[in-house]
Design a protein around this motif. Sequence first.
Motif, PDB file in Angstrom:
ATOM      1  N   TRP A  30      55.971  91.761  42.233  1.00 30.24           N
ATOM      2  CA  TRP A  30      55.529  93.156  42.239  1.00 30.24           C
ATOM      3  C   TRP A  30      56.627  94.124  41.831  1.00 30.24           C
ATOM      4  O   TRP A  30      56.337  95.262  41.466  1.00 30.24           O
ATOM      5  CB  TRP A  30      54.970  93.530  43.606  1.00 30.24           C
ATOM      6  CG  TRP A  30      53.891  92.584  44.024  1.00 30.24           C
ATOM      7  CD1 TRP A  30      53.976  91.635  45.003  1.00 30.24           C
ATOM      8  CD2 TRP A  30      52.611  92.441  43.439  1.00 30.24           C
ATOM      9  NE1 TRP A  30      52.808  90.915  45.068  1.00 30.24           N
ATOM     10  CE2 TRP A  30      51.943  91.398  44.107  1.00 30.24           C
ATOM     11  CE3 TRP A  30      51.946  93.083  42.400  1.00 30.24           C
ATOM     12  CZ2 TRP A  30      50.669  90.980  43.791  1.00 30.24           C
ATOM     13  CZ3 TRP A  30      50.654  92.675  42.086  1.00 30.24           C
ATOM     14  CH2 TRP A  30      50.037  91.642  42.762  1.00 30.24           C
ATOM     15  N   THR A  31      57.885  93.700  41.926  1.00 31.29           N
ATOM     16  CA  THR A  31      58.982  94.607  41.577  1.00 31.29           C
ATOM     17  C   THR A  31      59.639  94.274  40.235  1.00 31.29           C
ATOM     18  O   THR A  31      60.595  94.937  39.847  1.00 31.29           O
ATOM     19  CB  THR A  31      60.052  94.603  42.685  1.00 31.29           C
ATOM     20  OG1 THR A  31      60.562  93.282  42.858  1.00 31.29           O
ATOM     21  CG2 THR A  31      59.481  95.126  44.000  1.00 31.29           C
ATOM     22  N   VAL A  32      59.137  93.249  39.553  1.00 29.58           N
ATOM     23  CA  VAL A  32      59.651  92.920  38.218  1.00 29.58           C
ATOM     24  C   VAL A  32      59.450  94.128  37.310  1.00 29.58           C
ATOM     25  O   VAL A  32      58.404  94.779  37.342  1.00 29.58           O
ATOM     26  CB  VAL A  32      58.935  91.669  37.646  1.00 29.58           C
ATOM     27  CG1 VAL A  32      59.184  91.521  36.156  1.00 29.58           C
ATOM     28  CG2 VAL A  32      59.375  90.422  38.390  1.00 29.58           C
ATOM     29  N   ASP A  33      60.451  94.441  36.516  1.00 33.25           N
ATOM     30  CA  ASP A  33      60.350  95.537  35.547  1.00 33.25           C
ATOM     31  C   ASP A  33      59.598  95.013  34.322  1.00 33.25           C
ATOM     32  O   ASP A  33      60.178  94.463  33.392  1.00 33.25           O
ATOM     33  CB  ASP A  33      61.759  96.015  35.160  1.00 33.25           C
ATOM     34  CG  ASP A  33      61.737  97.167  34.183  1.00 33.25           C
ATOM     35  OD1 ASP A  33      60.644  97.571  33.726  1.00 33.25           O
ATOM     36  OD2 ASP A  33      62.835  97.663  33.859  1.00 33.25           O
ATOM     37  N   TRP A  34      58.280  95.173  34.369  1.00 35.73           N
ATOM     38  CA  TRP A  34      57.437  94.613  33.313  1.00 35.73           C
ATOM     39  C   TRP A  34      57.673  95.279  31.971  1.00 35.73           C
ATOM     40  O   TRP A  34      57.477  94.656  30.917  1.00 35.73           O
ATOM     41  CB  TRP A  34      55.966  94.675  33.725  1.00 35.73           C
ATOM     42  CG  TRP A  34      55.701  93.739  34.860  1.00 35.73           C
ATOM     43  CD1 TRP A  34      55.519  94.070  36.168  1.00 35.73           C
ATOM     44  CD2 TRP A  34      55.661  92.317  34.808  1.00 35.73           C
ATOM     45  NE1 TRP A  34      55.359  92.930  36.928  1.00 35.73           N
ATOM     46  CE2 TRP A  34      55.440  91.842  36.120  1.00 35.73           C
ATOM     47  CE3 TRP A  34      55.800  91.385  33.777  1.00 35.73           C
ATOM     48  CZ2 TRP A  34      55.329  90.490  36.430  1.00 35.73           C
ATOM     49  CZ3 TRP A  34      55.694  90.036  34.086  1.00 35.73           C
ATOM     50  CH2 TRP A  34      55.470  89.602  35.392  1.00 35.73           C
TER      51      TRP A  34
ATOM     52  N   MET B 299      63.777  87.724  38.779  1.00 37.76           N
ATOM     53  CA  MET B 299      63.471  87.192  40.109  1.00 37.76           C
ATOM     54  C   MET B 299      64.676  86.475  40.726  1.00 37.76           C
ATOM     55  O   MET B 299      64.926  86.618  41.925  1.00 37.76           O
ATOM     56  CB  MET B 299      62.280  86.245  40.036  1.00 37.76           C
ATOM     57  CG  MET B 299      60.977  86.944  39.724  1.00 37.76           C
ATOM     58  SD  MET B 299      59.634  85.763  39.528  1.00 37.76           S
ATOM     59  CE  MET B 299      58.362  86.591  40.469  1.00 37.76           C
ATOM     60  N   ILE B 300      65.431  85.741  39.927  1.00 40.66           N
ATOM     61  CA  ILE B 300      66.549  84.961  40.456  1.00 40.66           C
ATOM     62  C   ILE B 300      67.828  85.782  40.529  1.00 40.66           C
ATOM     63  O   ILE B 300      68.466  85.876  41.576  1.00 40.66           O
ATOM     64  CB  ILE B 300      66.762  83.683  39.616  1.00 40.66           C
ATOM     65  CG1 ILE B 300      65.551  82.757  39.773  1.00 40.66           C
ATOM     66  CG2 ILE B 300      68.049  82.965  40.014  1.00 40.66           C
ATOM     67  CD1 ILE B 300      65.503  81.619  38.781  1.00 40.66           C
ATOM     68  N   VAL B 301      68.214  86.406  39.424  1.00 40.59           N
ATOM     69  CA  VAL B 301      69.479  87.131  39.375  1.00 40.59           C
ATOM     70  C   VAL B 301      69.392  88.460  40.112  1.00 40.59           C
ATOM     71  O   VAL B 301      70.296  88.831  40.852  1.00 40.59           O
ATOM     72  CB  VAL B 301      69.929  87.343  37.907  1.00 40.59           C
ATOM     73  CG1 VAL B 301      71.182  88.189  37.832  1.00 40.59           C
ATOM     74  CG2 VAL B 301      70.154  86.004  37.220  1.00 40.59           C
ATOM     75  N   GLU B 302      68.290  89.169  39.933  1.00 35.94           N
ATOM     76  CA  GLU B 302      68.153  90.499  40.526  1.00 35.94           C
ATOM     77  C   GLU B 302      67.351  90.492  41.827  1.00 35.94           C
ATOM     78  O   GLU B 302      67.071  91.556  42.373  1.00 35.94           O
ATOM     79  CB  GLU B 302      67.506  91.437  39.502  1.00 35.94           C
ATOM     80  CG  GLU B 302      68.331  91.580  38.227  1.00 35.94           C
ATOM     81  CD  GLU B 302      67.641  92.427  37.169  1.00 35.94           C
ATOM     82  OE1 GLU B 302      66.829  93.311  37.542  1.00 35.94           O
ATOM     83  OE2 GLU B 302      67.903  92.203  35.979  1.00 35.94           O
TER      84      GLU B 302
ATOM     85  N   GLY C  33      61.717  83.653  30.608  1.00 35.63           N
ATOM     86  CA  GLY C  33      63.142  83.795  30.902  1.00 35.63           C
ATOM     87  C   GLY C  33      63.468  85.142  31.511  1.00 35.63           C
ATOM     88  O   GLY C  33      64.253  85.236  32.465  1.00 35.63           O
ATOM     89  N   ASN C  34      62.861  86.193  30.988  1.00 35.08           N
ATOM     90  CA  ASN C  34      63.124  87.526  31.516  1.00 35.08           C
ATOM     91  C   ASN C  34      62.573  87.671  32.926  1.00 35.08           C
ATOM     92  O   ASN C  34      63.240  88.216  33.809  1.00 35.08           O
ATOM     93  CB  ASN C  34      62.535  88.590  30.584  1.00 35.08           C
ATOM     94  CG  ASN C  34      63.093  89.953  30.863  1.00 35.08           C
ATOM     95  OD1 ASN C  34      63.002  90.456  31.970  1.00 35.08           O
ATOM     96  ND2 ASN C  34      63.661  90.576  29.841  1.00 35.08           N
ATOM     97  N   VAL C  35      61.362  87.179  33.158  1.00 33.72           N
ATOM     98  CA  VAL C  35      60.780  87.262  34.501  1.00 33.72           C
ATOM     99  C   VAL C  35      61.649  86.481  35.492  1.00 33.72           C
ATOM    100  O   VAL C  35      61.985  86.985  36.573  1.00 33.72           O
ATOM    101  CB  VAL C  35      59.326  86.740  34.509  1.00 33.72           C
ATOM    102  CG1 VAL C  35      58.804  86.587  35.932  1.00 33.72           C
ATOM    103  CG2 VAL C  35      58.423  87.673  33.710  1.00 33.72           C
TER     104      VAL C  35
ATOM    105  N   TRP D  64      69.920  80.804  27.961  1.00 32.48           N
ATOM    106  CA  TRP D  64      70.816  81.755  27.295  1.00 32.48           C
ATOM    107  C   TRP D  64      70.276  83.178  27.404  1.00 32.48           C
ATOM    108  O   TRP D  64      71.011  84.121  27.676  1.00 32.48           O
ATOM    109  CB  TRP D  64      70.995  81.348  25.842  1.00 32.48           C
ATOM    110  CG  TRP D  64      71.785  82.290  25.012  1.00 32.48           C
ATOM    111  CD1 TRP D  64      71.318  83.105  24.034  1.00 32.48           C
ATOM    112  CD2 TRP D  64      73.205  82.515  25.054  1.00 32.48           C
ATOM    113  NE1 TRP D  64      72.338  83.823  23.476  1.00 32.48           N
ATOM    114  CE2 TRP D  64      73.510  83.470  24.089  1.00 32.48           C
ATOM    115  CE3 TRP D  64      74.228  82.003  25.832  1.00 32.48           C
ATOM    116  CZ2 TRP D  64      74.801  83.927  23.872  1.00 32.48           C
ATOM    117  CZ3 TRP D  64      75.512  82.460  25.601  1.00 32.48           C
ATOM    118  CH2 TRP D  64      75.782  83.399  24.634  1.00 32.48           C
ATOM    119  N   SER D  65      68.971  83.341  27.223  1.00 34.42           N
ATOM    120  CA  SER D  65      68.387  84.686  27.265  1.00 34.42           C
ATOM    121  C   SER D  65      68.498  85.300  28.654  1.00 34.42           C
ATOM    122  O   SER D  65      68.658  86.511  28.781  1.00 34.42           O
ATOM    123  CB  SER D  65      66.934  84.665  26.806  1.00 34.42           C
ATOM    124  OG  SER D  65      66.128  83.996  27.739  1.00 34.42           O
ATOM    125  N   MET D  66      68.432  84.473  29.691  1.00 33.78           N
ATOM    126  CA  MET D  66      68.613  85.022  31.042  1.00 33.78           C
ATOM    127  C   MET D  66      70.020  85.593  31.184  1.00 33.78           C
ATOM    128  O   MET D  66      70.202  86.658  31.764  1.00 33.78           O
ATOM    129  CB  MET D  66      68.338  83.956  32.105  1.00 33.78           C
ATOM    130  CG  MET D  66      66.850  83.639  32.220  1.00 33.78           C
ATOM    131  SD  MET D  66      66.412  82.755  33.707  1.00 33.78           S
ATOM    132  CE  MET D  66      66.976  81.121  33.310  1.00 33.78           C
TER     133      MET D  66
END
Length: 192
Positions: free
Chosen positions: A59-63, A51-54, A45-47, A182-184
Motif C-alpha cells: 500500500w505504500t509502494v510509490d507506484w 519493499m525490501i530496501v525501503e 525489480g522496482n516493487v 542490478w536495477s534494484m
Amino acid sequence: MTSATRSLSKIAEPWSQRWRRFITFSDIHHISLQAASTAVYIFAGNVLEQMIVENKNYWTVDWSTVIKFTVINLFIVFPITYGWLSFLEKRLVPPGSQQDALKKTALDQFVFVPLFTAFFICLIGLIDSRGWEDTRKRFGEQDWLAVLGNNFRLWPLIQYLNFSYIHFNRRILFINSVEFLWSMWMMYRYTS
C-alpha cells in the motif's frame, strides 16, 4: 530401462517439450518477448526494491516511480539496447569466435556503457524535475562513477557469457535476468 529411469523420463519429457516450444516461440517473437521481459523485470525489480530496501508494503509502494521506471525501460532503454546489440551483431562484429565475443564485450563496456549510463542519469534527473544543475552536480560528483564502478564488477563477465553462449534472440532475456538485481541497486541509488 529401470523403473526409476522410466519415471524420471516421464517427468522430464513434458518439461523438454515446454522448453522446445519456448525456444520456437522466442525465435518467432523475440522482440516482443524481450520487450515484455524488460517491462516485467523492471516492474518487479522496482516493487521489490521498495519493499525490501525501503521497507514499504504493497500500500505504500510509490507506484508512480514503478510506472515511470517501467515506461522508461520499455520505451527508451529497451529499444536503445536492442538496437545496440543488433548493431554489434550484424554490422560491427559478426558472430563467430570467442575473440569476437571479447571484441563485443569490450565495445559494449568501454563505449556503450559509459555513454548510456550518462544518458540514463541525465534522463532520470530531468524526468524527476531536478533541473539541469542538480542533475549535472549529481552526475559529476557521485552517480556516474559509482554506477560505472559497480558495472565493471559484474557486467563484463555477464556480457562476455552473453556474447559467447546466448543466441541473439535471447540475449536481452539473459540480460534482463541479471538486470533484475542490478536495477534494484540502480533504483536504490536514485531514490536515496
